[in-house]
Design a protein around this motif. Structure first.
Motif, mmCIF file in Angstrom:
data_model
loop_
_atom_site.group_PDB
_atom_site.id
_atom_site.type_symbol
_atom_site.label_atom_id
_atom_site.label_comp_id
_atom_site.label_asym_id
_atom_site.label_seq_id
_atom_site.Cartn_x
_atom_site.Cartn_y
_atom_site.Cartn_z
ATOM 1 N N ALA A 127 30.998 34.529 38.182
ATOM 2 C CA ALA A 127 32.261 35.264 38.126
ATOM 3 C C ALA A 127 32.087 36.610 37.433
ATOM 4 C CB ALA A 127 33.313 34.422 37.403
ATOM 5 N N LYS A 128 31.107 36.683 36.541
ATOM 6 C CA LYS A 128 30.862 37.946 35.816
ATOM 7 C C LYS A 128 30.428 39.075 36.748
ATOM 8 C CE LYS A 128 29.948 36.461 31.095
ATOM 9 N NZ LYS A 128 30.831 35.318 31.270
ATOM 10 N N ASP A 129 29.891 38.681 37.918
ATOM 11 C CA ASP A 129 29.433 39.697 38.866
ATOM 12 C C ASP A 129 30.574 40.310 39.677
ATOM 13 O OD1 ASP A 129 26.615 39.483 38.327
ATOM 14 O OD2 ASP A 129 26.725 37.490 39.249
ATOM 15 N N ILE A 130 31.746 39.676 39.619
ATOM 16 C CA ILE A 130 32.871 40.183 40.411
ATOM 17 C C ILE A 130 33.399 41.469 39.767
ATOM 18 C CG2 ILE A 130 35.205 39.670 41.277
ATOM 19 C CD1 ILE A 130 32.955 37.967 42.535
ATOM 20 N N SER A 131 33.507 42.514 40.578
ATOM 21 C CA SER A 131 33.954 43.800 40.043
ATOM 22 C C SER A 131 35.471 43.902 40.027
ATOM 23 C CB SER A 131 33.409 44.956 40.898
ATOM 24 O OG SER A 131 32.059 44.753 41.207
ATOM 25 N N PHE A 132 36.119 43.330 41.041
ATOM 26 C CA PHE A 132 37.584 43.401 41.127
ATOM 27 C C PHE A 132 38.057 42.324 42.092
ATOM 28 C CE2 PHE A 132 38.329 45.516 45.310
ATOM 29 C CZ PHE A 132 37.001 45.759 45.656
ATOM 30 N N ALA A 133 39.332 41.982 41.987
ATOM 31 C CA ALA A 133 39.835 40.894 42.824
ATOM 32 C C ALA A 133 41.267 41.152 43.248
ATOM 33 C CB ALA A 133 39.754 39.568 42.060
ATOM 34 N N GLU A 134 41.558 40.716 44.470
ATOM 35 C CA GLU A 134 42.937 40.656 44.944
ATOM 36 C C GLU A 134 43.309 39.174 44.958
ATOM 37 O OE1 GLU A 134 45.274 43.174 46.487
ATOM 38 O OE2 GLU A 134 44.091 44.238 44.980
ATOM 39 N N VAL A 135 44.326 38.810 44.200
ATOM 40 C CA VAL A 135 44.690 37.391 44.131
ATOM 41 C C VAL A 135 46.139 37.188 44.559
ATOM 42 C CG1 VAL A 135 43.031 37.089 42.246
ATOM 43 C CG2 VAL A 135 45.481 37.273 41.721
ATOM 44 N N HIS A 136 46.460 35.919 44.785
ATOM 45 C CA HIS A 136 47.735 35.540 45.405
ATOM 46 C C HIS A 136 48.814 35.359 44.331
ATOM 47 C CE1 HIS A 136 49.712 33.742 49.006
ATOM 48 N NE2 HIS A 136 50.397 33.050 48.115
ATOM 49 N N GLY A 190 43.003 28.688 30.579
ATOM 50 C CA GLY A 190 43.992 28.842 29.518
ATOM 51 C C GLY A 190 44.105 30.256 28.984
ATOM 52 N N GLU A 191 43.172 31.144 29.404
ATOM 53 C CA GLU A 191 43.140 32.506 28.863
ATOM 54 C C GLU A 191 43.834 33.519 29.770
ATOM 55 O OE1 GLU A 191 41.672 33.546 25.821
ATOM 56 O OE2 GLU A 191 41.709 31.376 25.495
ATOM 57 N N GLY A 192 44.355 33.037 30.914
ATOM 58 C CA GLY A 192 44.909 33.963 31.908
ATOM 59 C C GLY A 192 46.064 34.798 31.383
ATOM 60 N N GLY A 193 46.960 34.153 30.661
ATOM 61 C CA GLY A 193 48.109 34.870 30.132
ATOM 62 C C GLY A 193 47.693 35.897 29.095
ATOM 63 N N LYS A 194 46.810 35.461 28.202
ATOM 64 C CA LYS A 194 46.338 36.329 27.125
ATOM 65 C C LYS A 194 45.566 37.533 27.693
ATOM 66 C CE LYS A 194 43.877 35.583 22.775
ATOM 67 N NZ LYS A 194 42.439 35.435 23.039
ATOM 68 N N ALA A 195 44.720 37.238 28.683
ATOM 69 C CA ALA A 195 43.914 38.316 29.276
ATOM 70 C C ALA A 195 44.819 39.362 29.917
ATOM 71 C CB ALA A 195 42.953 37.724 30.313
ATOM 72 N N THR A 196 45.875 38.895 30.563
ATOM 73 C CA THR A 196 46.804 39.828 31.202
ATOM 74 C C THR A 196 47.492 40.689 30.147
ATOM 75 O OG1 THR A 196 47.175 38.151 32.899
ATOM 76 C CG2 THR A 196 48.747 39.978 32.816
ATOM 77 N N GLU A 197 47.943 40.011 29.097
ATOM 78 C CA GLU A 197 48.634 40.700 28.010
ATOM 79 C C GLU A 197 47.731 41.755 27.367
ATOM 80 O OE1 GLU A 197 49.843 38.044 24.793
ATOM 81 O OE2 GLU A 197 51.902 38.661 25.225
ATOM 82 N N GLU A 198 46.439 41.440 27.280
ATOM 83 C CA GLU A 198 45.498 42.373 26.633
ATOM 84 C C GLU A 198 45.008 43.453 27.578
ATOM 85 O OE1 GLU A 198 42.580 39.670 25.228
ATOM 86 O OE2 GLU A 198 43.749 39.080 23.439
ATOM 87 N N GLY A 199 45.483 43.428 28.820
ATOM 88 C CA GLY A 199 45.111 44.491 29.755
ATOM 89 C C GLY A 199 43.774 44.300 30.441
ATOM 90 N N LYS A 200 43.173 43.129 30.285
ATOM 91 C CA LYS A 200 41.846 42.904 30.884
ATOM 92 C C LYS A 200 41.885 42.970 32.407
ATOM 93 C CE LYS A 200 39.727 40.188 27.219
ATOM 94 N NZ LYS A 200 39.401 38.852 26.737
ATOM 95 N N THR A 201 43.050 42.666 32.974
ATOM 96 C CA THR A 201 43.138 42.629 34.433
ATOM 97 C C THR A 201 43.809 43.880 34.996
ATOM 98 O OG1 THR A 201 45.214 41.384 34.226
ATOM 99 C CG2 THR A 201 43.207 40.105 34.550
ATOM 100 N N SER A 202 44.064 44.853 34.132
ATOM 101 C CA SER A 202 44.671 46.105 34.595
ATOM 102 C C SER A 202 43.617 46.987 35.248
ATOM 103 C CB SER A 202 45.310 46.846 33.413
ATOM 104 O OG SER A 202 46.342 46.069 32.863
ATOM 105 N N ILE A 236 38.243 43.433 34.321
ATOM 106 C CA ILE A 236 38.213 42.899 35.676
ATOM 107 C C ILE A 236 39.559 43.206 36.344
ATOM 108 C CG2 ILE A 236 38.635 40.597 34.589
ATOM 109 C CD1 ILE A 236 37.075 41.137 38.061
ATOM 110 N N PRO A 237 39.650 44.365 36.996
ATOM 111 C CA PRO A 237 40.936 44.748 37.607
ATOM 112 C C PRO A 237 41.367 43.729 38.664
ATOM 113 C CG PRO A 237 39.403 46.594 37.580
ATOM 114 C CD PRO A 237 38.606 45.378 37.214
#
Lengths: 138, 361, 390
Positions: C280-289, C309-321, C326-327
């Motif tokens: 998963a670390k190799d994934i540069s970006f993702a489009e999810v449902h 369990g980290e999905g909410g926290k990661a979003t809040e911290e901007g990791k997925t922005s 990981i955009p």
């Protein structure tokens, strides 16, 4: 244009025993329960060891949600609680949860019993369909 | 069917069900700018039961029937299937069946698992449809056509908004399984009194019943109730003093008290049956729920009189003697008070929604 | 795709309509625009097309029209075999996945996949919800009062209970995806969404509010897929579909062992990583449902992009922005780009194409190696996870 499954008379008839009396089946070979009943045991792939089984009308509450935007045909009852119940035998079902006057008293794993209610009806001229709903036991 | 001689016929299981919701007479009176306390006093009714949005006489019948079964199988689930296989008749008496055509009794039969080898029918005779069903069942058991039979009296009564009936028209049900073994209360006899007396009616497609006001009293309720009761006493060669408990039809909280008075029955013998004060008039269920509550409280050996009344008009009177079985059986299902006390109050607006008085289309 | 190194399918041309209220176009009109737009960009003549696959979830429900393969092919001027594929929200990517069978077996060379949905046809939102609820178990869920948001609400409750995920973290998914959509001219919604607006919007099913879900939307998206050797003459630097896994869980929630994870997605992702010998670390970006905000949180956890369990926290911290580690959903996602059901999976692929091709404008990512698209059918009964690289 939408075909509403719950309007289908023959389908509802087919499901009567399951909805009314929680009739499923039990496989004497793998000792597994099935609800709704299966024509063949999913594990043993045969009907040979299946016998009819009536599930007890008791279980425990797992997840629940209060649905404010009701499904079509349920608007009169909205908002209503919708939940997953694990029956004593370990089988899980989804149903509405009645008489939640204080949501704070709902607890994961708390006891619920199943009561007999009208599930839906179709206007003034259509059929009523009956089945189980859950009530919390405080 | 064996033709062995039947010694006794009686109740082998009984159960009631009363919906959780109530509306107070006071709340209804407020809606119509009526005098609530005065109305409650006049009717001797403080609250009435209201069915839930997803309840009707079919759901109430099934719940009551399940409670009756729980007492009939004597706490032994394994007996359940055997009993059900011998349950040969189901009659549901009501004036508010959900369907004009399609029997309520078949849904009850399917839900408790008594189908398919059984007979079934819905019965209508205003508020005495339940006891008419009971008579049918008794006849079939006595003639040995069936081993067990189930009779249910139930209603989700409708009162026209603003009408006097709106203050009392309640909802509930009572189910009785009759048989010949392990009897809870033995039947001594029955007697009916019937005439064409049009005090209350509802035409096909009419939403609410109509009634003839004061005419519902003397020539109707009282004449039939008193005549049936007296007829039963005569038939069984009993005096009213031989009875320890009574349950009359309860269209309001005053009529049964007045009837008892005219029969010289002490209030104490009637009191335990008076559910009407808290749940209103449950129509076809009323005298049967009152009777069930008497069974909840009765001691072995006590004799109980039940006399229904149905407008139109007729009364069915029965005499039962309670057996030792009552002690071990009555707590196998919720008793009447469990339902009477478990309640939630509704505003008039919510009551109107529950009773289908708000049109969605 | 038996050999993950050699077996790959090229995506050459792609085109999509705007997503939103396309009242002036029928389902065939939208498809025609996307299909012929993609063919034109690819430089492929419609006579050269070996097959057309249509991903569509509910035209029978929304329009009373089935037999879409024939309708759309003939209305798009494509006179070859055409088949419609239905897998609820995963219809588009399921159609794309089936094409790989034809191309890798050598049976087909140039295939068009179009995802399309017309959802604005129904008068009442309750009817639209009813149509969406056909993706659940219509007897044991929908007929008991279940709705699609109701089922996701149960999953959200489970996730909150299991991991302490908060309402704010979920709402942040919608806020982030709207921020991304503001940079996407094709998006249905380009308004800035504030977290308070999400939290104060109407409750659909506790804890899911209306601004956490998608609006009814019309749209079509098409891609042209080719065998790698065929693609060479159309595009010197094609983007390849490297792996695509369709996996399932029980249709109804009550049959699943737990609700705080998307088992179908996890299974598909693990199969892909293993075959490609990447992590998963190799994934540069993702489009999810992100059909509801909780669905994105569940998806990024199941894909391994963040720990369980980290999905909410990661979003809040901007990791997925857009500028995060990981955009996720640079297009705006289903939430803001729009969710015409059958079209959305193909639209995810188009966002991946735009990123690889450097056509993503203001939302362009740099130094990307692996792109991932994940789409879901119903409440997670079906999952398609697809891996893309240059």
């Amino acid at each position: 244009m939408i075909i509403m499954t719950r309007k289908l008379v023959a389908e509802n008839w087919r499901l009567e025993k399951a909805r009314y009396a929680l009739v499923g089946n039990f496989c004497k070979k793998c000792l597994g329960y099935h609800f709704p009943k299966k024509q063949l045991c999913l594990r043993c792939k045969t009907s040979e060891h299946l016998e009819e089984y009536k599930f007890k009308h008791e279980g425990k509450l797992l997840e629940w949600t209060k649905i404010y935007d009701p499904a079509k045909g349920f608007d009169f009852a909205g908002p209503y609680y919708y939940c997953i119940v694990e029956l004593e035998e370990g089988i899980k079902i989804t149903t509405q949860l009645k008489y939640v006057t204080d949501e704070g008293r709902l607890k994961y794993g708390m006891k619920v019993k199943l009561v007999f209610r009208r599930l839906f009806s179709h206007g003034n001229e259509g059929l009523n369909t009956y089945g189980f709903k859950a009530v919390p036991v405080y | 069917m064996s033709s062995k001689e039947i010694k006794d016929i009686g109740i082998v299981g009984y159960g009631v069900y009363i919906p959780k919701y109530r509306i107070s007479v006071d709340e209804i009176a407020k809606m119509w700018h009526d005098n609530g306390p005065m109305m409650a006093k006049t009717l001797n009714v403080t609250e009435k039961s209201v069915p839930d949005l997803d309840e009707d006489t079919i759901t109430i019948s099934v719940m009551a029937a399940r409670n009756a079964l729980a007492r009939a199988d004597r706490g032994d689930n394994t007996k359940n299937n055997e009993l059900l296989s011998k349950l040969g008749a189901i009659y549901v008496g009501s004036e508010s069946h959900p369907y004009a055509v399609k029997p309520s009794a078949v849904t009850v039969g399917e839900a408790i698992g008594a189908t398919p080898v059984m007979t079934a029918a819905d019965i209508e005779f205003a508020c005495k449809a339940g006891t008419a069903g009971l008579q049918n069942v008794i006849g079939l058991v006595k003639s040995q056509e069936i081993e067990y039979g189930l009779a249910i009296g139930t209603d989700c009564a409708q009162g026209r908004p603003g009408d006097q009936l709106e203050y009392t028209a309640g909802a509930g049900g009572a189910a009785f399984i009759m048989g010949t073994e392990n009897i809870i209360a033995k039947l001594e006899g029955m007697y009916s009194f019937t005439t064409d007396t049009p005090d209350f009616w509802r035409r096909e497609h009419a939403r609410y019943p109509s009634h003839a006001g004061r005419f519902t009293g003397q020539p109707s309720y009282f004449r039939h109730t008193l005549s049936a009761t007296k007829g039963l006493l005569e038939k069984l060669d009993l005096s009213i003093d031989d009875f320890d408990r009574v349950s009359f039809h309860q269209p309001n909280g005053r009529f049964p008290i007045a009837a008892a008075k005219r029969l010289s029955i002490p209030y104490e013998k009637l009191e335990d049956s008076l559910c009407v004060t808290k749940i209103g008039n449950t129509y076809s269920a009323a005298s049967m729920v009152g009777f069930a509550r008497q069974l909840d409280m009765a001691e072995p050996g006590e004799r109980i009189l039940i006399c229904s009344y149905g407008s139109g008009a007729g009364s069915d009177a029965f005499s039962f003697v309670v057996t030792e079985e009552i002690i071990s059986r009555r707590n196998l299902a919720p008793v009447t008070d469990d339902y009477i006390e478990d309640k939630a109050m509704l505003s008039y607006a919510h009551y109107a929604k529950h009773r289908g008085k708000i049109m969605m289309s | 795709m038996a050999n993950p190194i050699l077996d790959k399918v090229a995506i050459v041309g792609y085109e999509m309509t705007d997503f939103g209220d396309l009242y002036e176009m029928g389902i065939a009109d939208m498809s025609n625009m996307a299909i012929n737009g993609a063919l034109r960009k690819a430089g492929v003549d419609s006579n050269e097309v070996d097959a057309l696959y249509v991903g569509n979830a509910g035209s029978g429900q929304f329009l009373g029209q089935e037999h879409l393969g024939c309708l759309i092919a003939s209305e798009s001027g494509i006179y070859t075999n055409a088949t419609s594929i239905e897998a609820s929200g995963a219809s588009g990517t399921a159609a794309m996945r089936i094409v790989t069978h034809g191309i890798l077996s050598g049976y087909m060379e140039r295939v068009v996949v179009v995802g399309v949905e017309k959802m604005t046809s129904l008068n009442k939102s309750a009817d639209t919800q009813e149509a969406l609820a056909t993706s659940l178990d219509t007897i044991w869920e929908s007929s008991m009062g279940a709705t699609l948001p109701g089922n996701f609400a149960l999953m959200a409750k489970a996730h909150m209970r299991e991991y302490g995920t908060t309402r704010e973290q979920m709402a942040q998914v919608a806020v982030k995806n709207h921020d991304h959509a503001r940079l996407n001219p094709r998006a249905q919604f380009s308004n800035k969404l504030r977290i308070e607006s999400v939290l104060n919007s109407k409750v659909l099913a506790d804890p899911i509010n209306i601004f956490e879900g998608c609006a009814a939307s019309d749209g079509a998206a098409a891609i042209v897929m080719m065998a790698p050797d065929v693609a060479e003459s159309y595009d010197s630097e094609p983007v390849f579909l490297r792996q695509s896994h369709q996996t399932h869980d029980y249709l109804s929630l009550q049959q699943r062992p737990n609700l705080h994870e998307l088992r179908s997605v996890r299974k598909g992702a693990e199969m892909g990583y293993k075959k490609l010998n990447i992590t998963a670390k190799d994934i540069s970006f993702a489009e999810v449902h992100d059909v509801y905000t909780i669905a994105e949180i569940l998806a990024i956890e199941a894909l391994g992009l963040v720990a369980p369990g980290e999905g909410g926290k990661a979003t809040e911290e901007g990791k997925t922005s857009l500028n995060g580690e990981i955009p996720v959903n640079t297009s705006g996602g289903l939430k803001a780009r729009g969710y015409p059901i059958g079209a959305s999976g193909v639209a995810q692929v188009i966002e991946i194409m735009d990123q690889f091709k450097g056509n993503a404008g203001e939302r362009q990512l740099k130094d990307i190696e692996w792109g991932l698209a994940q789409s879901l059918g119903g409440a997670g009964g079906t999952s398609v996870v697809s891996f893309f690289s240059r």
